[in-house]
Design a protein around this motif. Structure first.
Motif, PDB file in Angstrom:
ATOM      1  N   GLY A  99      54.840 -19.801 -48.999  1.00  0.00           N
ATOM      2  CA  GLY A  99      54.626 -19.472 -47.597  1.00  0.00           C
ATOM      3  C   GLY A  99      53.632 -20.365 -46.900  1.00  0.00           C
ATOM      4  N   GLU A 100      52.788 -21.057 -47.640  1.00  0.00           N
ATOM      5  CA  GLU A 100      51.782 -21.938 -47.046  1.00  0.00           C
ATOM      6  C   GLU A 100      52.385 -23.309 -46.742  1.00  0.00           C
ATOM      7  OE1 GLU A 100      48.621 -21.264 -46.147  1.00  0.00           O
ATOM      8  OE2 GLU A 100      49.000 -19.164 -46.684  1.00  0.00           O
ATOM      9  N   VAL A 101      51.866 -23.945 -45.684  1.00  0.00           N
ATOM     10  CA  VAL A 101      52.325 -25.268 -45.283  1.00  0.00           C
ATOM     11  C   VAL A 101      51.289 -26.303 -45.716  1.00  0.00           C
ATOM     12  CG1 VAL A 101      52.936 -26.770 -43.339  1.00  0.00           C
ATOM     13  CG2 VAL A 101      53.600 -24.348 -43.316  1.00  0.00           C
ATOM     14  N   TYR A 102      51.760 -27.371 -46.337  1.00  0.00           N
ATOM     15  CA  TYR A 102      50.882 -28.442 -46.816  1.00  0.00           C
ATOM     16  C   TYR A 102      51.360 -29.770 -46.228  1.00  0.00           C
ATOM     17  CZ  TYR A 102      49.515 -24.905 -50.239  1.00  0.00           C
ATOM     18  OH  TYR A 102      49.066 -23.747 -50.839  1.00  0.00           O
ATOM     19  N   VAL A 131      60.433 -26.408 -51.755  1.00  0.00           N
ATOM     20  CA  VAL A 131      59.747 -26.423 -50.462  1.00  0.00           C
ATOM     21  C   VAL A 131      60.774 -26.629 -49.368  1.00  0.00           C
ATOM     22  CG1 VAL A 131      57.635 -27.377 -51.479  1.00  0.00           C
ATOM     23  CG2 VAL A 131      59.344 -28.928 -50.484  1.00  0.00           C
ATOM     24  N   VAL A 134      58.846 -28.681 -42.596  1.00  0.00           N
ATOM     25  CA  VAL A 134      58.388 -28.116 -41.328  1.00  0.00           C
ATOM     26  C   VAL A 134      58.107 -29.294 -40.401  1.00  0.00           C
ATOM     27  CG1 VAL A 134      56.707 -26.662 -40.156  1.00  0.00           C
ATOM     28  CG2 VAL A 134      57.357 -26.156 -42.529  1.00  0.00           C
ATOM     29  N   ARG A 137      54.575 -30.937 -39.201  1.00  0.00           N
ATOM     30  CA  ARG A 137      53.493 -30.214 -39.877  1.00  0.00           C
ATOM     31  C   ARG A 137      53.395 -30.567 -41.349  1.00  0.00           C
ATOM     32  NH1 ARG A 137      53.518 -23.985 -39.031  1.00  0.00           N
ATOM     33  NH2 ARG A 137      51.558 -24.291 -40.162  1.00  0.00           N
ATOM     34  N   ARG A 140      56.545 -26.422 -46.322  1.00  0.00           N
ATOM     35  CA  ARG A 140      56.199 -25.034 -46.656  1.00  0.00           C
ATOM     36  C   ARG A 140      56.773 -24.692 -48.016  1.00  0.00           C
ATOM     37  NH1 ARG A 140      58.258 -22.616 -42.613  1.00  0.00           N
ATOM     38  NH2 ARG A 140      56.354 -22.189 -41.432  1.00  0.00           N
ATOM     39  N   THR A 142      58.510 -22.607 -50.609  1.00  0.00           N
ATOM     40  CA  THR A 142      59.549 -21.595 -50.413  1.00  0.00           C
ATOM     41  C   THR A 142      59.115 -20.227 -50.934  1.00  0.00           C
ATOM     42  OG1 THR A 142      61.245 -23.290 -50.646  1.00  0.00           O
ATOM     43  CG2 THR A 142      61.948 -21.013 -50.923  1.00  0.00           C
ATOM     44  N   GLU A 143      59.375 -19.207 -50.118  1.00  0.00           N
ATOM     45  CA  GLU A 143      59.101 -17.831 -50.526  1.00  0.00           C
ATOM     46  C   GLU A 143      60.373 -17.257 -51.148  1.00  0.00           C
ATOM     47  OE1 GLU A 143      56.203 -15.616 -47.735  1.00  0.00           O
ATOM     48  OE2 GLU A 143      57.418 -16.860 -46.396  1.00  0.00           O
TER      49      GLU A 143
END
Length: 278
Positions: A99-102, A131, A134, A137, A140, A142-143
């Motif tokens: 869920g986090e974006v890097y 991933v 995004v 950005r 992200r 993947t959840e």
């Protein structure tokens, strides 16, 4: 569980032949050499050869044309591979959170490289479903849900179980015994980290399926296997005991294959696909 050598130059010009050569020599003897002529013109007037462009003379202490040029070593692909391995390890170890974006530049600073190899590695991870891109950005993580894991296990079973049952009827016990070292390697890797176990686990399953002789099937199955290894959302970390138990199923599967116990093979595979490490 794929150099940019320097380019040399060819011979500059070609020798004259026949009457053209004779007329050239006559012209050389009849015409005076201008005092302002360059060194190449003076050499030509005396019948000397003009050095090939890029060729150095030994009088200056530099290499001559006959000496081999030192090849340039390009390590871009090796850097990308190292970053890809590091990112996979970080994903499996929970360092990169679902869920986090890097961003590529930030991760590049973390690994001490530019953003380019990180971006290339992340594009590969996006193809693997780990991933998602995004725009403007980064990437992200993947959840994934328990339902997705169950779906992957079902698809793997639909593909691999019939293949393994067919192989159990045709492959000799001696051939299965040859795969024991790979099963033992998964047991050894289970005592380490999850990333090392994931690679050993997929190597074992690839070796099993490769006996069917269908490269396309092996690639599809390996892709599904890798996708099933990515961590779930908010799932507890896989314990070392879970990995050890999962590795033990590899040896049990080889036992069943050697004895051609079709019922045990089917049961072991279905249970194995839905296990904590797969």
């Amino acid at each position: 569980m794929n150099p940019a050598p320097g380019r040399g130059y060819g011979d500059a010009g070609c020798a004259e032949v026949g009457g053209v050569e004779q007329r050239g020599r006559a012209a050389q003897s009849a015409a005076p050499i201008p005092s302002q002529a360059g060194p190449d013109a003076r050499r030509a007037a005396h019948g000397e050869q003009t050095p090939v462009r890029g060729e150095h003379t030994s009088a200056r202490g530099e290499h001559t044309h006959s000496e081999p040029a030192t090849p340039r070593v390009v390590r871009r692909h090796s850097v990308r591979g190292q970053i890809l391995a590091a990112l996979r390890s970080a994903l499996l170890g929970g360092e990169l959170v679902p869920g986090e974006v890097y961003s590529a530049p930030v991760l590049g600073e973390r690994f001490g490289v530019s953003a380019t190899p990180v971006r290339e590695a992340m594009q590969q991870l996006a193809l693997e479903g780990a991933v998602e891109v995004v725009p403007n950005r980064g990437f992200r993580v993947t959840e994934r849900s328990a339902r997705e894991l169950a779906e992957l296990a079902e698809v793997r079973a639909l593909i691999e179980v019939p293949v393994m049952l067919r192989l159990a009827r045709t492959v000799s016990a001696e051939r299965w015994a040859e795969l024991r070292p790979l099963a033992e390697a998964t047991a050894t890797a289970a005592a380490g980290d999850r990333a090392a176990y994931a690679e050993a686990d997929r190597a074992f399953h690839r070796a099993l399926l490769s006996l069917c002789g269908n490269d396309q099937l092996v690639m599809v199955a390996d892709d599904l296997h890798r996708r099933s290894q990515w961590p779930l959302v908010s799932a507890p970390a896989v314990r070392r005991a879970d990995l050890i138990a999962d590795a033990a199923e590899h040896s049990a599967l080889l036992d069943a294959l050697e004895t051609r116990d079709l019922t045990a093979i089917q049961s072991l595979l279905r249970e194995h696909f839905s296990g904590p490490a797969d």
